[in-house]
Design an enzyme around this catalytic site. Structure first.
Site, PDB file in Angstrom:
ATOM      1  N   ASN A 217       0.736  -1.342   0.032  1.00  0.00           N
ATOM      2  CA  ASN A 217      -0.097  -0.021  -0.284  1.00  0.00           C
ATOM      3  C   ASN A 217       0.915   1.164   0.012  1.00  0.00           C
ATOM      4  OD1 ASN A 217      -2.481  -1.383   0.051  1.00  0.00           O
ATOM      5  ND2 ASN A 217      -2.663  -1.657   2.148  1.00  0.00           N
ATOM      6  N   HIS A 267      -1.279  -6.992   5.661  1.00  0.00           N
ATOM      7  CA  HIS A 267      -2.423  -6.851   6.627  1.00  0.00           C
ATOM      8  C   HIS A 267      -2.056  -7.579   7.884  1.00  0.00           C
ATOM      9  CE1 HIS A 267      -5.465  -6.653   2.856  1.00  0.00           C
ATOM     10  NE2 HIS A 267      -4.360  -5.654   2.937  1.00  0.00           N
ATOM     11  N   TYR A 276      -0.494  -8.943  -2.867  1.00  0.00           N
ATOM     12  CA  TYR A 276       0.200  -7.724  -2.528  1.00  0.00           C
ATOM     13  C   TYR A 276       1.555  -7.675  -3.009  1.00  0.00           C
ATOM     14  CZ  TYR A 276      -4.129  -5.930  -0.560  1.00  0.00           C
ATOM     15  OH  TYR A 276      -5.308  -5.466  -0.347  1.00  0.00           O
TER      16      TYR A 276
END
Length: 796
Positions: A217, A267, A276
């Site tokens: 992210n 996460h 990811y």
């Protein structure tokens, strides 16, 4: 807890983010293969970077009239014209089927609408689309961008729904589309778009490396800031993006990021080298390429950790071009993504990174890519129409430049920080998924992966050398029995969709998960506690060359339902009738046939492999057709029925068992005759312990002794005073002892080996030699990351 970390990046970003240009970092980009109206020549560094990002998005160096590009480009044009024909700007929507103000789905529809505009812009910019340079198409792109700005994505709107759409999904698509269409947009339009980005992705989004601004992210957010800086001609934004990447680079010891053992976690609780991890390596490869040679080049020396991750983190989990599903998280439930596509996309990112690596690294990585490409099953890699034009061009260039094809590796790799292990024999590759207080059983969220309950309960997935490459990509996830994942031990207690909670909330209260490896063999174990069940068990896997010895003990439950240990749950495809033989007797391939074998010694599934049950095992077998839907496991999937045939083999421990056990040997790729011979060869591997306190084997011909001690105890001449995983390899007059402490307390462990030892030849600094002579006595202070500690000795 980040409650919604992105719905399906493949769904919304495939049109614009799966490619990266084949460009030598710091050098002039190859001529782009686009065919639009004459582009404005760069006048400064911002223009240079913008054109470079355009090429990274569209791809370079490909022949538009050659396959597979011609078909891919034609399909892109068709999609763009469909989007153009159905676009209907109205209050609250740009397309009628994508309402923007609905609280539950509005943010997703916003990203979906930007995705369609991206497709239209690419079809206008790329050659061979049938809409190349179409003024009506690019005018509609501008109209659409303005409409979305007015209706929803502007500096006066308060975000709702999924945060990811506002900060990453829509912003990336908006920026990439605006870069492509730049010369057709006005300064006022660009000002509107960058103002919206500044509102939803302010500098504060990367002020702290925490929350939703970590790992992949954070890389995405930096990508947004960098392209916003390029488009809006802001040196400060580009510098911020570069500097905010630095926290991504170092190894972490908890939470999101890369670990020194090769693990990648996102996460907080999920093994995520795929999905990811793919996003992270994609974004970093692009940003390294974009900024190379510029005022804002990435010079942080920790950048090398990212380059090292190619072989430390990604390569061990890629098998013949696919990314093992054990690290694909909830993406396994996505209808449009599978292990093949995930792996091939990551291969393209590696090819991109190779352009900025050292010559030695570059040649090594290209050899890996060529090897994966040559060995890939199903659709040939360089003809895979699911890949973007840019990725296809990257892979083709890497394969053609490869000095040779790297062979498939052999042996184990353990990833303690994410409770995963991989083993490769000469005829197969296998992955093992476990769960602990550190890593969740599975991840569900945003309506995805609703029935992945038991994938962390010891699921052992495997692919053959040249066969069964589509075992898990050919309709496995919507049709497989979620209570019978291969190699798991489970309670048949019914579970609800999303049982245990979302975003990694479902974690067992256990510490002993992991193992020891000497690079050739490995002992891996899992203290299992069932999800929302009373089930407990001790499970071990011993990786021994071309076989995997699987032991289970202490299997106990009080749920009032049966407990099973699944030997195999093999996908035979839509029409498979593979022969199944037990102890030499061919079992008819009748759909629905259920057999019980009170004392089976071996079984064989044609074209897959063999199974040996030392001393005889009470097993059951079922051949069935299973029908399911993608929608049942992922609310974004279709309700179309999917049917596949399965052969399932399992131990039935009965209702509420106490201290039940099992033992079997998996022989992937073995022929029937080999399986029968292995069953008759009682000296190949000896099971010397299989209890709730210790599980151990010896392989005398290999000089191997391996044990998982769940408590202080002894087995096979080894004794420990605390929980440990131990390997001993003896060769003539020397031996190597390898120990790991999966509970990771850091407490010292004393190890005694009842074997005459003359001296210690070498040892890890954490090893203290207490005595040698008639036996060996060591005190080992292991690290807290389940690393393997090694000691080499000379035997008397």
């Amino acid at each position: 807890m980040p409650s919604a970390q992105g719905r399906s990046r493949r769904t919304f970003l495939a049109a614009s983010t799966t490619g990266a240009a084949a460009v030598a970092l710091g050098l002039t980009l190859p001529a782009a293969a686009t065919a639009t109206a004459q582009l404005t020549a760069p006048t400064d560094e911002f223009d240079t970077l913008r054109l470079k990002w355009r090429d990274l998005t569209l791809g370079t160096g490909f022949e538009a009239t050659a396959e597979p590009y011609a078909t891919k480009l034609a399909a892109l044009g068709t999609s763009a014209r469909t989007a153009l024909a159905t676009m209907r700007p109205a209050t609250g929507s740009l397309w009628p089927d994508q309402p923007l103000k609905v609280p539950a789905t509005g943010s997703a529809n916003m990203s979906g609408s930007y995705g369609r505009l991206s497709t239209m812009a690419q079809a206008w910019a790329q050659p061979g689309t049938g809409s190349t340079g179409d003024p009506a198409l690019i005018a509609a792109v501008g109209t659409g961008l303005d409409h979305l700005y007015t209706e929803i994505y502007n500096e006066n709107t308060k975000a709702f729904g999924n945060w990811w759409d506002w900060q990453i999904g829509s912003s990336r698509l908006l920026l990439d589309t605006a870069v492509i269409a730049h010369d057709t947009l006005t300064t006022e339009q660009i000002g509107h778009y960058t103002a919206a980005i500044d509102h939803f992705v302010p500098d504060s989004a990367v002020a702290s490396y925490s929350g939703t601004s970590t790992g992949a992210n954070r890389t995405d957010l930096c990508r947004v800031l960098a392209t916003r800086g390029v488009l809006g001609r802001s040196a400060a934004k580009i510098a911020l993006a570069r500097d905010a990447l630095s926290p991504v680079f170092p190894y972490v010891t908890a939470g999101d990021g890369l670990y020194a053992d090769g693990s990648f976690v996102q996460h907080t609780w999920i093994a995520y080298t795929g999905s990811y991890g793919e996003v992270q390596i994609d974004g970093l490869a692009r940003l390294f390429a974009l900024l190379a040679g510029s005022t804002w080049a990435v010079t942080d020396p920790n950048r090398q950790i990212i380059l090292d991750s190619v072989e430390r983190s990604y390569t061990p989990l890629i098998h013949d071009g696919l990314m093992m599903d054990c690290v694909n998280g909830r993406a396994v439930s996505r209808q449009t993504t599978d292990d093949q596509l995930m792996g091939r996309t990551i291969m393209a990112h590696i090819a991109m990174l190779a352009l900025g690596a050292s010559p030695v690294e570059r040649d090594r990585w290209r050899a890996l890519i060529k090897g994966w490409t040559d060995r890939a099953q199903t659709v040939p890699v360089l003809a895979d129409q699911r890949l973007s034009v840019a990725n296809l061009a990257l892979l083709k260039a890497a394969v053609e430049a490869a000095p040779t094809a790297a062979p498939a590796p052999v042996g184990p790799r353990l990833f303690p920080a994410m409770d995963r292990a991989v083993h490769r024999g000469t005829r197969f590759a296998a992955s093992l998924s476990m769960a602990s207080e550190r890593i969740a059983y599975y991840e569900n969220g945003n309506g995805e992966n609703l029935r992945g309950w038991h994938t962390g309960s010891g699921m052992l997935a495997w692919w053959g050398d040249g066969f069964a490459g589509d075992q898990y990509s050919d309709g496995f996830w919507p049709t497989a029995d979620p209570y019978r994942m291969p190699a798991t031990t489970v309670s048949r207690k019914p579970l609800a969709d999303g049982e245990g909670g979302a975003w990694g909330a479902a974690r067992p209260a256990v510490k002993w998960v992991g193992g020891a490896s000497d690079g050739t063999y490995a002992a891996v174990g899992q203290h299992l506690k069932g999800l929302s069940a009373t089930l407990t068990a001790r499970k071990s896997w011993f990786f021994v060359g071309d076989e995997i010895v699987c032991l289970g003990a202490g299997i106990t439950a009080r749920d009032g339902v049966s407990v099973e240990s699944v030997v195999e749950h093999r996908n035979l495809g839509a029409s498979g009738t593979n022969g199944f033989t037990v102890d030499g007797r061919r079992i008819p391939p009748t759909p629905g046939r259920h057999d019980t074998f009170p004392r089976a010694h071996w079984a064989h599934l044609a074209s897959h492999g063999g199974y040996v049950f030392p001393g005889g095992g009470a097993v059951r077998a079922l051949r069935e057709e299973r029908t399911g839907t993608w929608k049942a496991i992922n609310t974004g999937g279709t309700a179309d029925p999917v049917t596949r045939r399965y052969l399932t083999l399992w131990f039935d421990h009965g209702t509420d068992p106490t201290d039940a056990s099992y033992a079997y040997v998996l022989l992937p790729g073995a022929r029937q005759q080999e399986t029968a011979a292995r069953a008759a060869d009682r000296d190949r591997v000896h099971i010397i312990a299989n209890s709730a306190s210790a599980q151990a084997i010896s392989a005398p011909r290999l000089g191997l002794l391996a044990a998982n001690f769940w408590t202080p105890g002894a087995a096979g001449g080894l004794a420990v005073d605390g929980p440990a995983s131990v390997l001993v390899r003896t060769a003539r007059r020397t031996a190597t002892l390898s120990l790991a402490a999966p509970e990771r307390t850091g407490a010292p462990i004393e190890l005694t080996w009842d074997r005459p030892v003359r001296s210690v030849a070498s040892r890890d600094p954490r090893v203290e030699v207490l005595t040698t002579g008639r036996s060996l006595h060591l005190r080992i202070t292991p690290d807290t990351f389940c690393g393997t500690v090694r000691t080499d000795v000379v035997l008397s």
